[in-house]
Design a protein around this motif. Sequence first.
Motif, PDB file in Angstrom:
ATOM      1  N   VAL A 228       0.859  -1.185   0.000  1.00 36.47           N
ATOM      2  CA  VAL A 228       0.000   0.000   0.000  1.00 36.47           C
ATOM      3  C   VAL A 228       0.896   1.237   0.000  1.00 36.47           C
ATOM      4  N   CYS A 231       1.952   5.934   2.841  1.00 27.71           N
ATOM      5  CA  CYS A 231       1.466   5.778   4.205  1.00 27.71           C
ATOM      6  C   CYS A 231       2.369   6.568   5.145  1.00 27.71           C
ATOM      7  N   LYS A 338      -2.988   5.396   5.808  1.00 28.67           N
ATOM      8  CA  LYS A 338      -2.778   5.955   4.479  1.00 28.67           C
ATOM      9  C   LYS A 338      -2.929   7.469   4.494  1.00 28.67           C
TER      10      LYS A 338
END
Length: 398
Positions: A228, A231, A338
């Motif tokens: 992801v 972040c 995030k």
Amino acid sequence: MSSHSVPYTGGDPKKSGDLAKMLQIPGIDSIPIPKPSPPSSSSHQNTASVRSGPNSGPVIRQTGSGHLSRKSSGSGAVPIPTGLFTSGPVDDSGDGKSSGNVNRPGSMGKTVYGSGVTSLSEEVNVGFRVSRAVVWVLLVVVAMSLLVGAFMMVAVNKAVILVAVGVVIVAVVVLFVWNCVWGRRGFLGFLKKYRDVELRGAIDGEYVKVTGVVTCGSIPLESSYQRVPRCVYVSTELYEYKGLDGKSANSKHRCFSWGSRYSEKYVADFYISDFQSGLRALVKAGYGAKVAPFVEPTTVVDVTKDNKELSPNFLGWLADRKLSTDDRIMRLKEGYIKEGSTVSVMGVVRKHDNVVMIVPSLEPVSTGCQWLCCLLPTYVEGLVLTCDDNQNSDVIPV
């Protein structure tokens, strides 16, 4: 300098002359190349040669006849400019490392951060904060009560005092167990009830709680398994279940429980925009700062007795960290914050010129006695970071 007309090639390499030869395009050796008129003497004197160091590739030099000759000072093809810009860490120190650079050995390799990112190796410690004087007074009273109760039982043959002392000891033990079980949850409830402060009116050195939307600083982070991007906080933890005769994940792993075998948690400096005033502050969480994150991770890989087939991504993740793939019951949890998530930060306000910063407090954060919940004062050290957003939900685009 004198100028010469260049014939139009129309994109045909066979009409490009020495340029096609320089790029090593086959089939042009037999094509006659028109020879331009020789340059003037002033032009010939002002022609500069392009020099290169070792291992730099071919060198293009303009000769006196007007042609381009190629001299190779090392192996390799001629670099062709593409007009594209590539991103990456820029380092002028000469050792190839910087405080915020990221080293990725491969597509699924372990990410290595510099000193600008704080590595959290220990779990958040939520401890009890009780005065030593109170503890000593309680111990002395219990000891004296036991002695008096034993004497009364032997002399008068009555165990009333001894029974009363036993009841007090049992109550103290129950209170201690209650606080061990509910202490962390009580601290989270204290954080939610703590009043938010507007950054615009905050005083330098004041301990505040700020809630708002976060944005990445100069070093965005990336989760190690799900990858992801962008972040401000990432964590990946591998747990193993130990039965009666199973292998221990760590030295403190007990039977019939889950134990942490591997953990990596990172946090870096980021920005938070206050909901009340819209003012943005820099949160100093990197460079080894003391941070206490309260972010609930989610299970991304669950290996059970019935399902022991490991995915290629999980096998690659284990191999990058040199972890064995034995026949074990494992569970991989990953948590992150995030960019665009709603976060609450508790720390000390520092103002320098027009820059507002939130830094970790030097003193532990104490909740005080919560009489309604029968909870003793608990404390946490460092910068407190909480996020209630679901990791699967959408975040505010920034």
